[in-house]
Design a protein around this motif. Structure first.
Motif, short mmCIF file in Angstrom:
data_model
loop_
_atom_site.label_atom_id
_atom_site.label_comp_id
_atom_site.label_asym_id
_atom_site.label_seq_id
_atom_site.Cartn_x
_atom_site.Cartn_y
_atom_site.Cartn_z
N PHE A 267 62.51 51.46 25.11
CA PHE A 267 61.31 51.94 25.79
C PHE A 267 60.04 51.68 24.99
O PHE A 267 59.00 51.32 25.53
CB PHE A 267 61.44 53.43 26.10
N ALA A 268 60.11 51.90 23.67
CA ALA A 268 58.91 51.70 22.84
C ALA A 268 58.46 50.24 22.88
O ALA A 268 57.25 49.96 22.90
CB ALA A 268 59.20 52.14 21.40
N SER A 269 59.41 49.31 22.89
CA SER A 269 59.05 47.88 22.95
C SER A 269 58.39 47.55 24.28
O SER A 269 57.41 46.78 24.32
CB SER A 269 60.30 47.02 22.74
N TYR A 270 58.93 48.10 25.36
CA TYR A 270 58.31 47.87 26.67
C TYR A 270 56.88 48.42 26.68
O TYR A 270 55.95 47.77 27.18
CB TYR A 270 59.11 48.57 27.77
N ARG A 271 56.69 49.62 26.13
CA ARG A 271 55.36 50.22 26.12
C ARG A 271 54.37 49.38 25.32
O ARG A 271 53.22 49.21 25.72
CB ARG A 271 55.42 51.65 25.56
N ARG A 272 54.83 48.86 24.18
CA ARG A 272 53.93 48.04 23.36
C ARG A 272 53.49 46.78 24.10
O ARG A 272 52.32 46.38 24.04
CB ARG A 272 54.61 47.68 22.04
N LEU A 273 54.43 46.15 24.82
CA LEU A 273 54.09 44.96 25.59
C LEU A 273 53.07 45.31 26.67
O LEU A 273 52.10 44.57 26.89
CB LEU A 273 55.34 44.34 26.21
N ILE A 274 53.26 46.42 27.35
CA ILE A 274 52.32 46.84 28.40
C ILE A 274 50.94 47.05 27.81
O ILE A 274 49.93 46.57 28.35
CB ILE A 274 52.82 48.13 29.08
N GLU A 275 50.85 47.75 26.69
CA GLU A 275 49.54 48.05 26.10
C GLU A 275 48.88 46.81 25.53
O GLU A 275 47.66 46.64 25.64
CB GLU A 275 49.68 49.15 25.04
N ARG A 276 49.65 45.91 24.92
CA ARG A 276 49.08 44.65 24.42
C ARG A 276 48.47 43.85 25.56
O ARG A 276 47.38 43.28 25.44
CB ARG A 276 50.15 43.80 23.72
N THR A 277 49.19 43.81 26.66
CA THR A 277 48.70 43.06 27.82
C THR A 277 47.46 43.73 28.42
O THR A 277 46.49 43.05 28.78
CB THR A 277 49.81 42.94 28.88
N ARG A 278 47.48 45.04 28.51
CA ARG A 278 46.33 45.77 29.06
C ARG A 278 45.07 45.49 28.23
O ARG A 278 43.97 45.34 28.77
CB ARG A 278 46.63 47.27 29.09
N GLU A 279 45.23 45.41 26.92
CA GLU A 279 44.09 45.16 26.03
C GLU A 279 43.51 43.76 26.21
O GLU A 279 42.34 43.51 25.85
CB GLU A 279 44.51 45.37 24.58
N LYS A 280 44.29 42.82 26.75
CA LYS A 280 43.82 41.45 26.92
C LYS A 280 43.09 41.22 28.24
O LYS A 280 42.55 40.13 28.47
CB LYS A 280 45.01 40.48 26.82
N LEU A 281 43.07 42.23 29.10
CA LEU A 281 42.38 42.08 30.38
C LEU A 281 40.87 42.00 30.15
O LEU A 281 40.33 42.59 29.22
CB LEU A 281 42.71 43.26 31.31
N HIS A 282 40.20 41.26 30.99
CA HIS A 282 38.75 41.08 30.89
C HIS A 282 38.04 42.43 31.00
O HIS A 282 38.42 43.26 31.84
CB HIS A 282 38.27 40.14 32.00
N PRO A 283 37.05 42.70 30.16
CA PRO A 283 36.37 44.01 30.23
C PRO A 283 35.67 44.27 31.55
O PRO A 283 35.46 45.43 31.93
CB PRO A 283 35.37 43.94 29.06
N ASP A 284 35.28 43.22 32.25
CA ASP A 284 34.71 43.38 33.59
C ASP A 284 35.86 43.49 34.57
O ASP A 284 36.57 42.52 34.84
CB ASP A 284 33.82 42.18 33.93
N ARG A 285 36.04 44.67 35.13
CA ARG A 285 37.20 44.90 36.00
C ARG A 285 37.19 44.04 37.25
O ARG A 285 38.21 43.87 37.90
CB ARG A 285 37.28 46.39 36.38
N ARG A 286 36.02 43.51 37.59
CA ARG A 286 35.91 42.66 38.77
C ARG A 286 35.58 41.21 38.39
O ARG A 286 34.99 40.47 39.17
CB ARG A 286 34.86 43.21 39.74
N ALA A 287 35.98 40.82 37.17
CA ALA A 287 35.75 39.44 36.75
C ALA A 287 36.49 38.47 37.68
O ALA A 287 36.02 37.36 37.94
CB ALA A 287 36.22 39.25 35.31
#
Length: 317
Positions: A267-287
């Motif tokens: 579970f911890a590995s899955y969570r880390r992947l989710i959070e790493r990916t979330r951090e890579k999203l463009h800061p403009d939510r409507r980019a």
């Protein structure tokens, strides 16, 4: 769920007077406020997570104690012969509305909502995409919740609908397709109240896995990529970058799944992947936005995949 048109009427008629009598037993304190705080919107849960008074999409769905006092509603719900998910009475107060929105979380990707008006008025108007209509008492409708939609109650009375969520079997969708392609096939079925009959209900028991299956993850992502890639207003460089990011997430998710499956140790590995990916999203939510309805891709990806990939207990462990 996406449909081929904004509204489709299903060939059923129900006894709205009998349904209204069952609604009348519920006093005002029994109605739950809208989870998003929409003024004038309230509900009574009939099938819910664990059978309680909640708005959760998670977990096993069970009939609530409220439904035990509504024998005809139970018969109506059972008449479709489908596996049912969250179902409730939804009330809209005079001069209130359901504001313009799109249903884009994980639950709504594969589920359609059946509307059966119980208490209504011609001045209650449902808007979906470019169309608008009044759903009359006792009728039965589905609508495309992927389009922007809203409901306005411009009357002096309450509006109450019975709403039933389902994925629908092949039999259900074949009938819908027939109605769309051949309106002459529309043969109305009246579903009367049968005193003394307790109808059997099929409810969702396994709406999601503790860890999203890699094939489902990839399919959800490919559907989203196709949608935002088709929007000519999106920046082509960012489209390519996002397609790579999302596909990379699906590939890494599959790798972790093959290593850990549903085991708690992963579970911890899955969570880390989710959070790493979330951090890579463009800061403009409507980019980037979808071609189909103009929704920001960040929000859709988060609600459809990142927030749904792990069950609640797996997110917290």
């Amino acid at each position: 769920m996406r449909l081929s048109r904004p509204f489709i009427r299903l060939p059923y008629e129900f006894d709205a007077t009998r349904l209204a009598a069952e609604v009348d037993q519920f006093s005002k304190p029994r109605w739950m406020p809208h989870p998003s705080g929409l003024p004038g919107n309230s509900a009574i849960a009939l099938i819910s997570s664990g059978g309680g008074d909640n708005d959760s999409f998670e977990g096993e769905k069970r009939p609530t104690p409220h439904l035990a006092h509504c024998p005809y509603m139970r018969q109506v719900m059972a008449s479709f012969g489908e596996v049912l998910s969250r179902s409730r009475l939804m009330r809209l107060e005079p001069s209130a509305e359901v504001s313009l929105h799109v249903d884009f979380n994980y639950h709504w990707f594969s589920r359609v909502r059946i509307h059966i008006p119980i208490v209504t008025d011609p001045r209650v108007i449902f808007h979906c995409g470019p169309e608008r209509l009044h759903m009359a008492a006792g009728e039965c409708w589905i609508f495309d919740s992927w389009r922007r939609h809203r409901v306005v109650n411009d009357s002096a009375g309450h509006r109450v609908h019975l709403v039933i969520d389902t994925c629908g079997s092949a039999r259900f969708w074949r009938r819908v397709q027939t109605l769309v392609e051949d309106p002459a096939a529309f043969r109305m079925t009246h579903v009367p109240f049968e005193p003394g009959r307790t109808a059997d209900l099929k409810t969702e028991r396994f709406s999601s896995l503790p860890v999203m299956a890699p094939g489902e993850c990839a399919a959800l992502i490919e559907d989203l990529i196709a949608d935002f890639s088709a929007n000519p207003n999106n920046d082509s460089t960012l489209v390519t970058a996002y397609a790579g990011l999302l596909r990379g997430f699906a590939q890494d998710w599959r790798e972790l799944w093959l290593l850990h499956g549903h085991r708690r140790e992963g579970f911890a590995s899955y969570r880390r992947l989710i959070e790493r990916t979330r951090e890579k999203l463009h800061p403009d939510r409507r980019a980037l936005t979808t071609a189909s309805n103009g929704i920001g891709v960040n929000a859709v990806f988060a609600q459809r995949v990142l927030n749904a990939a792990l069950a609640p207990d797996a997110r917290m462990t």
